[in-house]
Design a protein around this motif. Structure first.
Motif, short mmCIF file in Angstrom:
data_model
loop_
_atom_site.label_atom_id
_atom_site.label_comp_id
_atom_site.label_asym_id
_atom_site.label_seq_id
_atom_site.Cartn_x
_atom_site.Cartn_y
_atom_site.Cartn_z
N ILE A 126 55.80 39.69 45.60
CA ILE A 126 55.24 40.84 44.88
C ILE A 126 53.75 40.93 45.16
CG2 ILE A 126 54.66 41.75 42.60
CD1 ILE A 126 57.31 40.70 41.60
N GLU A 127 53.30 42.07 45.65
CA GLU A 127 51.88 42.24 45.98
C GLU A 127 51.28 43.45 45.29
OE1 GLU A 127 50.03 40.22 47.57
OE2 GLU A 127 51.56 38.83 48.28
N LYS A 132 51.92 42.58 39.61
CA LYS A 132 51.37 41.26 39.94
C LYS A 132 50.48 40.75 38.81
CE LYS A 132 48.23 41.04 43.17
NZ LYS A 132 47.58 41.01 44.50
N THR A 133 49.64 41.64 38.30
CA THR A 133 48.76 41.26 37.20
C THR A 133 49.55 40.96 35.93
OG1 THR A 133 46.97 42.60 38.11
CG2 THR A 133 46.80 42.01 35.78
N ALA A 134 50.58 41.78 35.67
CA ALA A 134 51.39 41.57 34.47
C ALA A 134 52.07 40.21 34.48
CB ALA A 134 52.43 42.68 34.34
N MET A 215 46.18 33.30 38.90
CA MET A 215 47.23 34.12 38.30
C MET A 215 48.32 34.45 39.32
SD MET A 215 44.93 36.63 35.93
CE MET A 215 46.31 37.65 35.41
N TRP A 216 47.97 34.41 40.60
CA TRP A 216 48.94 34.55 41.68
C TRP A 216 48.42 33.77 42.88
CZ3 TRP A 216 46.49 38.91 39.55
CH2 TRP A 216 45.39 39.40 40.27
N SER A 217 49.28 33.55 43.86
CA SER A 217 48.93 32.72 45.01
C SER A 217 47.76 33.30 45.79
CB SER A 217 50.14 32.58 45.95
OG SER A 217 51.20 31.90 45.29
N GLY A 218 46.79 32.45 46.10
CA GLY A 218 45.68 32.85 46.94
C GLY A 218 44.57 33.60 46.22
#
Length: 284
Positions: A126-127, A132-134, A215-218
């Motif tokens: 998911i990008e 993604k923020t949620a 919060m997400w990868s990278g």
């Protein structure tokens, strides 16, 4: 090929460094604050979520300075998007300080929440925002739930790790890492947190580590904010917290006025995070 993200950098960022005497004064002041907050709550212990980042590390060092290692308990709460190094750094901090800690894997809880809600997945591909923020915010809020489970069980206070820079632009999750009993380093800009960390004996590799909310990868903080922390700190100190106009601030540190506008917009849009939820005024 990875997309190159443009990060605004001031030509002449403001020097916000603290003197040795000021660092000592901040250490004493924050230590007294921590003790006062626990005394006011009638508890003896503090809970800290350890991420391996500079903010939680500095807060942990200050808590031990104020309370002693026996009164501080750490929680290391990895998810599938956390870098292994950061989690090992979090454990290293706890072991260096001699505080008790536990590792709680939060991804099964996150999966349960998302499985219960239609149309949302933890698929790492998911990008797109806002999904993604949620999903990232769910991870942060699950950690807050675990913090308070431990705090209730231990009759302890949850110490937050938010600094002045991130509070002023709302760079934290409402009811997530913002859901704490107090923020000991809330009076320090990000660069000052790094400086105080070194003063307290935090090793350089931790004090200088690239900041990431993970919060997400990278993800990195500066890429998401669109500017580096010296630039953000400078704009906040000179314009948001200080007396200079937009144009004077831009000239002083050598950035386009659009950078000042970005910080002003972030500050205004996050006002709700710095206040209690509103309600209607009493009729009588």
């Amino acid at each position: 090929m990875a997309e190159t993200v443009s990060i605004a950098r001031a030509d002449e960022p403001l020097d916000l460094s603290l003197s040795a005497a000021e660092l000592e004064a901040h250490t004493a002041h924050i230590s007294e604050f921590i003790v006062e907050r626990l005394d006011a709550a009638g508890v003896d212990d503090a809970i800290i979520a350890l991420s391996g980042g500079i903010d939680s590390t500095t807060t942990a060092y200050l808590a031990v300075e104020a309370l002693g290692a026996d009164s501080v308990y750490g929680l290391v709460m990895p998810s599938e998007v956390n870098r292994d190094r950061n989690m090992s750094d979090a454990e290293r901090v706890a072991e260096t300080l001699g505080i008790a800690y536990d590792v709680v894997e939060i991804e099964p809880v996150v999966d349960a929440v998302l499985d219960a809600f239609p149309g949302v997945t933890t698929d790492s591909e998911i990008e797109t925002d806002p999904l993604k923020t949620a999903v990232g915010n769910v991870r942060v809020r699950v950690r807050a739930v675990v913090n308070y489970l431990a705090a209730n069980q231990r009759d302890a206070l949850v110490l937050g790790t938010g600094n002045r820079s991130e509070a002023q632009v709302g760079y934290y999750t409402k009811y997530g890492d913002g859901a704490v009993d107090c923020h000991p380093i809330a009076n320090l800009y990000k660069g000052q947190v790094r400086q105080l960390a070194k003063h307290l004996g935090v090793e350089d590799d931790l004090a200088e580590k690239t900041a990431s909310a993970e919060m997400w990868s990278g993800q990195t903080d500066e890429e998401e904010l669109g500017m580096d922390y010296p630039t953000l700190d400078s704009v906040l100190a000179l314009h948001i917290d200080g007396p200079l106009s937009k144009s004077a601030t831009a000239r002083e540190i050598g950035v386009p006025e659009s950078v000042i506008d970005e910080v002003r917009d972030l500050h205004a849009a996050s006002e709700h995070k710095r206040n209690m939820p509103p309600g209607p005024a009493p009729l009588y």
